[in-house]
Design a protein around this motif. Sequence first.
Motif, short mmCIF file in Angstrom:
data_model
loop_
_atom_site.label_atom_id
_atom_site.label_comp_id
_atom_site.label_asym_id
_atom_site.label_seq_id
_atom_site.Cartn_x
_atom_site.Cartn_y
_atom_site.Cartn_z
N GLU A 1 0.82 -1.21 0.00
CA GLU A 1 0.00 0.00 0.00
C GLU A 1 0.86 1.26 0.00
N GLU A 2 1.94 1.21 -0.77
CA GLU A 2 2.79 2.38 -0.95
C GLU A 2 2.31 3.17 -2.17
N PRO A 3 2.47 4.49 -2.16
CA PRO A 3 2.06 5.29 -3.32
C PRO A 3 2.93 4.98 -4.54
N LEU A 4 2.33 5.02 -5.71
CA LEU A 4 3.05 4.75 -6.95
C LEU A 4 3.47 6.06 -7.61
N ASP A 5 4.55 5.99 -8.38
CA ASP A 5 4.96 7.15 -9.16
C ASP A 5 3.94 7.42 -10.25
N LEU A 6 3.85 8.67 -10.66
CA LEU A 6 2.96 9.03 -11.75
C LEU A 6 3.47 8.42 -13.06
N PRO A 7 2.59 8.22 -14.03
CA PRO A 7 3.05 7.69 -15.33
C PRO A 7 4.14 8.59 -15.91
N PRO A 8 5.23 8.01 -16.42
CA PRO A 8 6.32 8.82 -16.98
C PRO A 8 5.83 9.73 -18.10
N MET A 9 6.39 10.93 -18.15
CA MET A 9 6.03 11.88 -19.20
C MET A 9 6.69 11.53 -20.52
N PRO A 10 6.08 11.94 -21.63
CA PRO A 10 6.77 11.81 -22.92
C PRO A 10 8.09 12.58 -22.87
N PRO A 11 9.16 12.11 -23.50
CA PRO A 11 9.17 11.00 -24.46
C PRO A 11 9.39 9.63 -23.83
N GLN A 12 9.39 9.55 -22.51
CA GLN A 12 9.59 8.25 -21.87
C GLN A 12 8.40 7.33 -22.16
N ARG A 13 8.68 6.05 -22.27
CA ARG A 13 7.63 5.07 -22.49
C ARG A 13 6.87 4.84 -21.18
N ARG A 14 5.61 4.49 -21.30
CA ARG A 14 4.82 4.18 -20.11
C ARG A 14 3.82 3.09 -20.44
N ASN A 15 3.49 2.31 -19.43
CA ASN A 15 2.49 1.26 -19.60
C ASN A 15 1.08 1.81 -19.48
N TRP A 16 0.92 2.83 -18.63
CA TRP A 16 -0.43 3.35 -18.37
C TRP A 16 -0.81 4.36 -19.47
N LYS A 17 -1.59 3.90 -20.42
CA LYS A 17 -2.11 4.77 -21.47
C LYS A 17 -3.61 4.52 -21.57
N GLY A 18 -4.38 5.58 -21.42
CA GLY A 18 -5.83 5.44 -21.45
C GLY A 18 -6.34 4.80 -22.73
N ALA A 19 -5.64 5.05 -23.84
CA ALA A 19 -6.05 4.48 -25.13
C ALA A 19 -5.96 2.96 -25.14
N LEU A 20 -5.12 2.39 -24.27
CA LEU A 20 -4.98 0.94 -24.17
C LEU A 20 -5.71 0.39 -22.95
#
Length: 482
Positions: A403-422
Motif C-alpha cells: 500500500e505504498e504510493p506509486l509514481d505518476l506515469p512517466p512523461m513523454p518521451p519516456q515510455r509508459r504502460n499506463w495509457k488510457g487508449a490501451l
Amino acid sequence: KTRTSPLPTESEGQRSKSRLAMAPPATPLPFLVLLATLLAAAPLLPPAAAAEPEAFDVRRHLSTVTRYDVSRASNSVVSAPAISDECRVIHLNLVARHGTRAPTKKRIKELDRLAVRLGTLVDEAKQGPDTASLKKIPSWMKGWESRWKGRVKGGELVSEGEEELFNFANRVKERFQDLFDEEYHPDVYSIRATQVPRASASAVAFGLGLLSGKGKLGAGNNRAFSVLSESRASDICLRFFDSCKTYKDYRKRKEPDVDKQKEPILEHVTSALVSRYHLKFTTQDVSSLWFLCKQEASLLNITNQACQLFNEDEVHLLEWTDDLEGFVLKGYGESINYKMGLPLLKDVVQSMEEAIIAKEENFPDGTYEKARLRFAHAETLVPFTCLLGLFLEGSDFEKIQREEPLDLPPMPPQRRNWKGALVAPFASNNMLALYQCPGNDGKKTSQDQKNSYFVQVLHNEAPVSMPGCGNKDLCPFEEFKV
C-alpha cells in the motif's frame, strides 16, 4: 503560477521538431519542479530508430475517447499461451465498458461556448493592425459551429458503439464456441448492465451479436433476451464509485491537485498556439479545443480541423494529461480507487466457485450459469483492471501490496504502460475465462477436487499475465482467489 516562455513562430516543417522551454515554477511543488526540468531539458520525441517510423495517427492518442478497433490495432500482442486440448472453458466473466458515445449534455454546452469564443477570437484578429496574420488562421475556424449544436440531450451510445459491441460479441462467440453452444436461458447466460442508457444499450448490442441466429425474429433469426440492472443507489458491483463516500471525498479533494499538475502543459501548448496562429487563446480555449479534437477524431473521423492545430509533441503531452487524470482519480493513484471495486471481484470469484461445484457434482447442462456478462463504465473497468494488477511499471505490484504510493506515469518521451487508449478505450473489457483440466497434477486442493481449474485473463481480448499469480498466463484458481 508556472509560466511558459513564449515560443517563436514556427514553420510547418519545424513543428514536429519543436522543443519545450519552461520557466521554473514559483511555487515549491516538487512535481512542478520536476515537470519544468523535464520539459526544458528533454526532447519530446525519441531518437529516430533504424527502422521506418510508424506514421503518426492522432486517433491512437485520444486516451479514453479512443475507438475500440483503433486501440486493438495499436496494441502489440504477444502470442497467446498454449492451452492443453484436454482443458475446456467452463465459465466466462466479462466486465466491459460501454461503446463509443456522443458527448454528454455538459460537454455539448462547452462546445457551444467554444464556437462563440472562436468567433470572438477571429473577429478580434480581423480588427487588428496585422492583416498578414489573418492568413495563419485555419479556414475551418471561421464561422465554425459544433456538430452537436442545439442538442439538449447527450451521452447516448452511437451507431459506431453499437457495432463495437456487436462485433465483439461475435468474436467472443467464435473464441468460446463450446461455451455458447447451449440454448439461451437468462440463468445460464446472465447479462447485466448499469441503469445508464449507454451501458444497457451496449448490453443489448452485445446480446444481439451473441445470440444472432438463435431465435426466430426477423431476417437475422434474432431472439429476445434479458438484461438485468440494479438501481444506481445500490449497485455496488458496477457503480461502486457512486455509493462510496470515501472515494467521493478523495476525488473532490484531489481534482484541484490534478488540475495544477496539468497546468504547465496547458500553458506551454497555449503559448505555442498563440505564437503559431496569432490568436489570443487561453488555457481554457486549448482545453476545449483538445476535447473537440478528440470528439472529431473519434466520433466523426475528422483529423484535419481541431486536431491539426497541435503538432505531434503537443498531442503526446495532452494525451499524457488525460492519462495522468485517469491514473490519479480512477486508477493506481490511491488504493481507494480500486479497493472499492472488491465487491465486483468477489462476485467474479463467487461465479467461478459455483461453476466449479456444478462441474464437480456433474450438474446437467442448462442447470448452471456458464457466463456472467456485465456492461458498465470506465469508472468500473479501470478499478477492476487495477485489482487484476495490469499496466503496472517495474516493481509497482510489490508497492501496491505494501500500500505504498506509486509514481505518476512517466512523461513523454519516456515510455509508459499506463495509457488510457490501451487501458480503457470505448468498449474496453476484461474477460476471465475459467478452464477445467483433467487431474490435479498430484496436488490436492482445499476441496480435494477431481479436476484442476485455471483462470485466464484477457484484456481487450488479448491474453495477459497476472502479476498477482507470479506473472502466469494461466493461474490456478485456488491461487487466483487468495
